[in-house]
Each structure stands twice: as C-alpha cells, then as structure tokens.
Design a protein around this motif. Structure first.
Motif, PDB file in Angstrom:
ATOM      1  N   VAL A  36       2.487  53.103 101.839  1.00 11.98           N
ATOM      2  CA  VAL A  36       3.056  54.437 101.997  1.00 11.98           C
ATOM      3  C   VAL A  36       4.194  54.320 103.012  1.00 11.98           C
ATOM      4  O   VAL A  36       3.957  54.045 104.193  1.00 11.98           O
ATOM      5  N   THR A  37       5.413  54.458 102.528  1.00 13.99           N
ATOM      6  CA  THR A  37       6.566  54.271 103.415  1.00 13.99           C
ATOM      7  C   THR A  37       6.784  55.539 104.250  1.00 13.99           C
ATOM      8  O   THR A  37       6.435  56.646 103.801  1.00 13.99           O
ATOM      9  N   GLY A  39       5.740  54.179 107.397  1.00 17.49           N
ATOM     10  CA  GLY A  39       4.762  53.683 108.372  1.00 17.49           C
ATOM     11  C   GLY A  39       3.772  52.671 107.829  1.00 17.49           C
ATOM     12  O   GLY A  39       3.257  51.830 108.563  1.00 17.49           O
ATOM     13  N   THR A  63       7.500  65.073 103.865  1.00 15.69           N
ATOM     14  CA  THR A  63       6.718  66.292 104.108  1.00 15.69           C
ATOM     15  C   THR A  63       7.540  67.399 104.765  1.00 15.69           C
ATOM     16  O   THR A  63       7.217  68.557 104.639  1.00 15.69           O
ATOM     17  N   ASP A  91      -1.654  52.884 104.639  1.00 12.68           N
ATOM     18  CA  ASP A  91      -0.752  53.659 105.502  1.00 12.68           C
ATOM     19  C   ASP A  91      -1.118  53.364 106.956  1.00 12.68           C
ATOM     20  O   ASP A  91      -2.190  52.805 107.233  1.00 12.68           O
ATOM     21  N   ASP A  92      -0.215  53.738 107.859  1.00 13.73           N
ATOM     22  CA  ASP A  92      -0.519  53.515 109.277  1.00 13.73           C
ATOM     23  C   ASP A  92      -1.421  54.602 109.827  1.00 13.73           C
ATOM     24  O   ASP A  92      -2.359  54.336 110.571  1.00 13.73           O
ATOM     25  N   LEU A  93      -1.152  55.865 109.444  1.00 19.03           N
ATOM     26  CA  LEU A  93      -1.843  56.989 110.080  1.00 19.03           C
ATOM     27  C   LEU A  93      -2.090  58.114 109.079  1.00 19.03           C
ATOM     28  O   LEU A  93      -1.212  58.436 108.280  1.00 19.03           O
ATOM     29  N   VAL A  94      -3.276  58.700 109.150  1.00 14.92           N
ATOM     30  CA  VAL A  94      -3.522  59.955 108.454  1.00 14.92           C
ATOM     31  C   VAL A  94      -3.725  61.013 109.535  1.00 14.92           C
ATOM     32  O   VAL A  94      -4.630  60.887 110.366  1.00 14.92           O
ATOM     33  N   ASP A  95      -2.848  62.014 109.540  1.00  9.94           N
ATOM     34  CA  ASP A  95      -2.862  63.028 110.605  1.00  9.94           C
ATOM     35  C   ASP A  95      -3.414  64.338 110.034  1.00  9.94           C
ATOM     36  O   ASP A  95      -4.623  64.576 110.030  1.00  9.94           O
ATOM     37  N   SER A  96      -2.544  65.192 109.484  1.00 16.70           N
ATOM     38  CA  SER A  96      -3.018  66.443 108.868  1.00 16.70           C
ATOM     39  C   SER A  96      -3.693  66.166 107.524  1.00 16.70           C
ATOM     40  O   SER A  96      -4.472  66.984 107.030  1.00 16.70           O
ATOM     41  N   GLY A  97      -3.332  65.044 106.921  1.00 14.71           N
ATOM     42  CA  GLY A  97      -3.863  64.704 105.600  1.00 14.71           C
ATOM     43  C   GLY A  97      -2.945  65.121 104.463  1.00 14.71           C
ATOM     44  O   GLY A  97      -3.231  64.839 103.296  1.00 14.71           O
ATOM     45  N   VAL A  98      -1.828  65.767 104.782  1.00 17.43           N
ATOM     46  CA  VAL A  98      -0.913  66.254 103.740  1.00 17.43           C
ATOM     47  C   VAL A  98      -0.387  65.089 102.893  1.00 17.43           C
ATOM     48  O   VAL A  98      -0.423  65.125 101.657  1.00 17.43           O
ATOM     49  N   THR A  99       0.078  64.035 103.567  1.00 19.68           N
ATOM     50  CA  THR A  99       0.619  62.882 102.838  1.00 19.68           C
ATOM     51  C   THR A  99      -0.469  62.214 102.005  1.00 19.68           C
ATOM     52  O   THR A  99      -0.272  61.914 100.818  1.00 19.68           O
TER      53      THR A  99
HETATM   54  O1  LIG Z   1      -1.331  63.184 107.534  1.00 16.71           O
HETATM   55  P1  LIG Z   1       0.105  63.628 107.690  1.00 16.71           P
HETATM   56  O2  LIG Z   1       0.215  64.825 108.615  1.00 16.71           O
HETATM   57  O3  LIG Z   1       0.809  63.828 106.398  1.00 16.71           O
HETATM   58  O4  LIG Z   1       0.857  62.490 108.504  1.00 16.71           O
HETATM   59  C1  LIG Z   1       0.708  61.125 108.182  1.00 16.71           C
HETATM   60  C2  LIG Z   1       1.999  60.553 107.680  1.00 16.71           C
HETATM   61  O5  LIG Z   1       2.996  60.742 108.708  1.00 16.71           O
HETATM   62  C3  LIG Z   1       3.637  59.508 108.958  1.00 16.71           C
HETATM   63  O6  LIG Z   1       4.727  59.363 108.120  1.00 16.71           O
HETATM   64  P2  LIG Z   1       6.062  60.206 108.347  1.00 16.71           P
HETATM   65  O7  LIG Z   1       6.024  61.437 107.489  1.00 16.71           O
HETATM   66  O8  LIG Z   1       6.265  60.427 109.824  1.00 16.71           O
HETATM   67  O9  LIG Z   1       7.166  59.278 107.761  1.00 16.71           O
HETATM   68  P3  LIG Z   1       7.559  57.791 108.152  1.00 16.71           P
HETATM   69  O10 LIG Z   1       6.314  56.933 107.977  1.00 16.71           O
HETATM   70  O11 LIG Z   1       8.622  57.462 107.183  1.00 16.71           O
HETATM   71  O12 LIG Z   1       8.050  57.819 109.564  1.00 16.71           O
HETATM   72  C4  LIG Z   1       2.601  58.457 108.615  1.00 16.71           C
HETATM   73  O13 LIG Z   1       3.187  57.208 108.313  1.00 16.71           O
HETATM   74  C5  LIG Z   1       1.854  59.051 107.448  1.00 16.71           C
HETATM   75  O14 LIG Z   1       2.381  58.674 106.204  1.00 16.71           O
END
Ligand SMILES: O=P(O)(O)OC[C@H]1O[C@H](OP(=O)(O)OP(=O)(O)O)[C@H](O)[C@@H]1O
Length: 161
Positions: A36-37, A39, A63, A91-99
């Motif tokens: 997932v680009t 990150g 997003t 992916d590197d991080l799941v935050d809100s989960g939207v992505t």
């Molecule tokens: O759970 P969420 O709230 O959706 O956040 C997680 C996403 O946010 C970051 O990407 P970002 O949108 O910052 O883009 P990038 O990786 O290109 O910097 C990260 O790499 C995830 O893909």
C-alpha cells in the motif's frame, strides 16, 4: 487533544518488518505481495526479501483530496493481484482504518498485514506487530531527520541569565 509522538528509527522499522515477515512465514508460499503506497513500500520490500517473494504489486489510495474532502479514492489499481487470492497486503500503519477498508474491498481474498495499528482500525487487519494508542502520531524514519537539540544546562542557564 494532546498529541504524543512515537519515533520509529530505521533500525526499529527493520526489526519490525522482519518480525512481520517471520509472522507471515506460515502463509507462504504466496503468489505475491501488494504494497500500500507509499508507506507500505519499504516494509513490503523488507518482508519480500525475507520471504523470497519477487512479485510486488501496489495499490495507492488517496484519502484527503482537495476536490472531494474525505472520500477515499484509488489512484492506482492492483491489477496483478486480481481479487487478492494468494496475495499478502502490506502497509506500515492502520490508523482510522479508512485506507485498509478500501484496500480490503478491492482485494477481499488477500491477507492484510501491517507493522503498526491503532485501536480504530486494528480490526481491519489480519496481522499487526505493535499497537499504538489512537492519540499517538507515528514518526517514520522517512518523515524525520536528526537535528541539534540544545543541552539541558544551556537552556536552564539562559533562564537564569
Ligand atoms: O487508517 P488510515 O487513517 O487510512 O491511515 C493509514 C494510512 O495512512 C498512511 O498513508 P498516507 O495516506 O499518509 O499516505 P502515504 O503512505 O503515501 O504517506 C499509511 O501509510 C496508511 O496507508
């Protein structure tokens, strides 16, 4: 709301990506990895090296868009991964989960793994290495640079002078 910061160094990221790869070993062999680009690119590269996987596809989800605030949009489709069967998503991080939600809808049969997950999105993952509190901003090594910090004694002296 106060924001805390968690700084992840290159060494730590490498260790965590290797731990992710080790946890993914039982899933092998796979057809490929979807990063997932952006990150997810470096964690995916590290995991791919560990897992002996050479087919790397990407998906890019935007997003925050100026024209359509908040509505996630796929700007690069993971064509080679089909419906995700036999693929790992990294992916590197799941935050809100939207992505993660958008990615899972696109690749319903894939296995979703990430390094770090916050409570709001962690249920959308199949695997993560470390949970991070919701109010903590993760500072990745590609987002930071070492900089000079004045010694405590100097800043104290300046208040006395
Ligand atoms: O759970 P969420 O709230 O959706 O956040 C997680 C996403 O946010 C970051 O990407 P970002 O949108 O910052 O883009 P990038 O990786 O290109 O910097 C990260 O790499 C995830 O893909």
């Amino acid at each position: 709301m106060a924001v805390n910061y968690a700084t992840v160094t290159w060494d730590q990221l490498h260790r965590d990506a290797r731990a992710l790869a080790e946890a993914l070993m039982p899933k092998m062999p796979v057809k490929g990895i979807v990063a997932v680009t952006r990150g997810g690119l470096i964690p995916a590269a590290i995991a791919a090296r560990e897992l002996g996987c050479r087919l790397i596809e990407t998906i890019s989800v935007v997003t925050y868009d100026e024209e359509d605030m908040g509505k996630p949009r796929i700007i690069k489709e993971p064509i080679a991964a089909g419906d995700g069967e036999g693929f790992l998503i990294i992916d590197d991080l799941v935050d809100s989960g939207v992505t993660a939600r958008v990615v899972r809808e696109k690749l319903p049969k894939a296995y979703f793994a990430c390094l770090y997950a916050k409570p709001a999105g962690k249920e959308l993952t199949d695997l993560f290495i470390t949970e991070v509190p919701q109010d903590t901003w993760v500072l990745f090594p590609w987002d930071t640079a070492p900089l000079f910090v004045p010694p405590l004694a100097r800043s104290k002296k300046s208040t006395v002078d």
